[in-house]
Design an enzyme around this catalytic site. Structure first.
Site, PDB file in Angstrom:
ATOM      1  N   HIS A 208       0.790  -1.234   0.000  1.00 13.16           N
ATOM      2  CA  HIS A 208       0.000   0.000   0.000  1.00 13.16           C
ATOM      3  C   HIS A 208       0.827   1.291   0.000  1.00 13.16           C
ATOM      4  CE1 HIS A 208       0.940  -0.092   4.287  1.00 13.16           C
ATOM      5  NE2 HIS A 208       0.692   1.202   4.286  1.00 13.16           N
TER       6      HIS A 208
HETATM    7  C1  UD1 Z   1      -1.911   5.808   5.699  1.00 12.14           C
HETATM    8  C2  UD1 Z   1      -0.559   6.214   6.295  1.00 12.14           C
HETATM    9  C3  UD1 Z   1       0.428   5.048   6.189  1.00 12.14           C
HETATM   10  C4  UD1 Z   1      -0.152   3.791   6.796  1.00 12.14           C
HETATM   11  C5  UD1 Z   1      -1.477   3.510   6.111  1.00 12.14           C
HETATM   12  C6  UD1 Z   1      -2.168   2.253   6.602  1.00 12.14           C
HETATM   13  C7  UD1 Z   1      -0.006   8.605   6.089  1.00 12.14           C
HETATM   14  C8  UD1 Z   1       0.855   9.603   5.413  1.00 12.14           C
HETATM   15  N1  UD1 Z   1       0.025   7.356   5.594  1.00 12.14           N
HETATM   16  O1  UD1 Z   1      -1.730   5.608   4.324  1.00 12.14           O
HETATM   17  O2  UD1 Z   1       1.612   5.397   6.914  1.00 12.14           O
HETATM   18  O3  UD1 Z   1       0.733   2.726   6.628  1.00 12.14           O
HETATM   19  O4  UD1 Z   1      -2.348   4.627   6.336  1.00 12.14           O
HETATM   20  O5  UD1 Z   1      -3.294   2.010   5.811  1.00 12.14           O
HETATM   21  O6  UD1 Z   1      -0.685   8.946   7.028  1.00 12.14           O
HETATM   22  N2  UD1 Z   1      -9.393   4.973   2.129  1.00 12.14           N
HETATM   23  C9  UD1 Z   1     -10.582   4.303   2.201  1.00 12.14           C
HETATM   24  N3  UD1 Z   1     -11.100   4.047   3.441  1.00 12.14           N
HETATM   25  C10 UD1 Z   1     -10.466   4.416   4.590  1.00 12.14           C
HETATM   26  C11 UD1 Z   1      -9.257   5.108   4.495  1.00 12.14           C
HETATM   27  C12 UD1 Z   1      -8.716   5.378   3.268  1.00 12.14           C
HETATM   28  O7  UD1 Z   1     -11.176   3.953   1.205  1.00 12.14           O
HETATM   29  O8  UD1 Z   1     -10.993   4.113   5.692  1.00 12.14           O
HETATM   30  C13 UD1 Z   1      -8.818   5.247   0.800  1.00 12.14           C
HETATM   31  C14 UD1 Z   1      -9.116   6.623   0.301  1.00 12.14           C
HETATM   32  O9  UD1 Z   1      -9.336   6.565  -1.063  1.00 12.14           O
HETATM   33  C15 UD1 Z   1      -7.841   7.376   0.567  1.00 12.14           C
HETATM   34  C16 UD1 Z   1      -6.790   6.275   0.399  1.00 12.14           C
HETATM   35  O10 UD1 Z   1      -7.421   5.099   0.874  1.00 12.14           O
HETATM   36  O11 UD1 Z   1      -7.656   8.455  -0.269  1.00 12.14           O
HETATM   37  C17 UD1 Z   1      -5.527   6.527   1.163  1.00 12.14           C
HETATM   38  O12 UD1 Z   1      -5.809   6.757   2.550  1.00 12.14           O
HETATM   39  P1  UD1 Z   1      -4.869   7.734   3.400  1.00 12.14           P
HETATM   40  O13 UD1 Z   1      -5.324   7.830   4.802  1.00 12.14           O
HETATM   41  O14 UD1 Z   1      -4.698   9.016   2.660  1.00 12.14           O
HETATM   42  O15 UD1 Z   1      -3.448   7.049   3.369  1.00 12.14           O
HETATM   43  P2  UD1 Z   1      -3.003   5.524   3.348  1.00 12.14           P
HETATM   44  O16 UD1 Z   1      -2.514   5.218   1.993  1.00 12.14           O
HETATM   45  O17 UD1 Z   1      -4.040   4.609   3.940  1.00 12.14           O
END
Ligand code: UD1
Length: 402
Positions: A208
């Site tokens: 991820h």
């Molecule tokens: C974040 C953390 C990363 C951690 C990871 C675990 C930062 C900079 N990164 O990355 O260190 O390892 O979480 O997952 O904080 N989304 C959903 N549902 C959710 C949450 C996210 O669909 O409940 C999708 C959304 O499209 C979102 C994307 O996942 O834009 C990325 O989520 P985001 O919180 O921005 O960062 P992660 O890639 O999850």
């Protein structure tokens, strides 16, 4: 003490969970805040259930967005909560955007409120300034009054940035507290039988990191490698929403066909999948730690790791970089040949008792008054100017020269 525990994203929940009973047992008051960086049932809700976390007193609903938007939303929503609750301590875990957001709010209100900031997982460094998590770690450590380190190597990273020993307390790894507490339940789940998997006869994979999944050519290499492995052993891939979106964006869906793809798993299910695997391929930090505790060979799909103790422990291996299908498969071959290490985890402080040490460190630090700016060592700080931090060789050389 009145302690505000902050959690926001998937890897935070298992670090905060063991602190709730440990603080309660010691008679301290807890205010649990969920920033809402992760919000789906699979990324958040199921973790509260699995880990037995109480409902948070405050849900900030920050949600997804660019780094700036997400961090700013956390800050905006957290400030009134902090002003209202007036805790003695704000405890933030790890390296996600909501950690940094809450750290910045706390340090800026410190003069008015006196609430101090403690950072769980302090001192981990990838020395890769391109990673958003590295920026979050370094800045959160810089804002913190109490640096709670998960492994003995972390203090040297903090010293190299001018942070002094009086603010550092080695407490060990809270994630391993959660692992030991929930492993019996994970083993009793029957997940493998239900999924037609045999213990020790499959590979579990997760992917991820933005640097691995946001760009099509890199993602293709990883998925092709998993496909080649799947010719020999089933490969189970719980797919993170970021990765799912990127696969579709880059038209890579056919590469998922040989894999056993599923939705992101809850905490206990993922623990069960990890515990039963012959090996794990991952770019997650938490899985590098969990596999070390379980003795399972791990192949880390990263150029470097901020958890070098897992490599020294012998359970974790980095793939050659830049990654190739051959390089990933050869590294996995070596990991599988090494097999599961039946000995108990030998990393200091990864013993299931970190939460008690965190409580003791908070209690002991409560008795002293520490001003962050006064405790920065100027000499050290001048040796590692922020502008040079993008290159790990620069950092090594400046530390060596010091
Ligand atoms: C974040 C953390 C990363 C951690 C990871 C675990 C930062 C900079 N990164 O990355 O260190 O390892 O979480 O997952 O904080 N989304 C959903 N549902 C959710 C949450 C996210 O669909 O409940 C999708 C959304 O499209 C979102 C994307 O996942 O834009 C990325 O989520 P985001 O919180 O921005 O960062 P992660 O890639 O999850």
């Amino acid at each position: 003490m009145r302690v505000m525990l902050v959690a926001g994203a998937r890897p935070n929940f298992m670090k905060v969970a063991p602190l709730v009973p440990a603080l309660e047992r010691a008679g301290h008051e807890i205010v649990l805040v969920h920033t809402g960086q992760h919000y789906d049932a699979q990324m958040s809700g199921s973790f509260f259930q699995d880990l037995g976390l109480p409902a948070p007193q405050h849900s900030l609903g920050a949600g997804s967005g660019t780094h700036a938007v997400q961090t700013a939303r956390v800050m905006q929503a957290f400030e009134p909560v902090l002003l209202d609750e007036r805790p003695d301590w704000v405890v933030v875990p790890g390296d996600v955007n909501s950690t940094l957001g809450c750290a910045l709010v706390t340090v800026k209100l410190k003069g008015d409120l006196g609430a101090r900031l403690a950072h769980l997982e302090a001192g981990l460094r990838s020395h890769d300034w391109r990673m958003p998590e590295e920026v979050n770690r370094v800045l959160t450590d810089r804002c913190s009054d109490l640096l709670l380190t998960p492994s003995t190597d972390a203090a040297a990273n903090l010293h190299a940035e001018g942070l002094t020993s009086d603010r550092i307390a080695f407490v060990g790894n809270l994630m391993i507290d959660s692992l030991f507490a929930h492993l019996p339940r994970a083993r009793g789940l029957g997940l493998l039988a239900e999924s037609g998997l045999s213990r020790g006869r499959y590979v579990a994979a997760t992917l991820h990191r933005p640097s691995n999944v946001d760009h099509g050519p890199a993602l293709r290499v990883f998925l092709e490698a998993l496909g080649r492995i799947a010719e020999h052993l089933p490969v189970v891939l719980p797919l993170h929403p970021r990765t799912r979106a990127s696969v579709t964006r880059w038209g890579l869906d056919p590469l998922l066909a040989p894999l056993r793809v599923c939705e992101p798993l809850g905490y206990t299910e993922m623990l069960s999948l990890t515990d039963g695997a012959a090996a794990v391929l991952t770019d997650s930090g938490g899985l590098q730690e969990e596999t070390s505790a379980l003795g399972i060979p791990c192949v880390t799909l990263r150029e470097q790791t901020e958890r070098p103790v897992t490599i020294q422990h012998g359970t974790n291996r980095l793939v050659p970089w830049p990654p190739t299908v051959d390089g990933i498969c050869a590294t996995l071959g070596r990991a599988l040949a090494a097999g599961r290490d039946p000995r108990p985890c030998r990393i200091e402080g990864w013993d299931g008792r970190a939460a008690a040490r965190v409580v003791a460190a908070l209690e002991s630090a409560s008795e002293s008054v520490v001003e962050p700016h006064e405790t920065l060592s100027r000499t050290r700080n001048e040796c590692v100017p922020a502008a040079h931090y993008h290159n790990r060789d620069d950092v090594r050389q400046s530390i060596a020269a010091d």
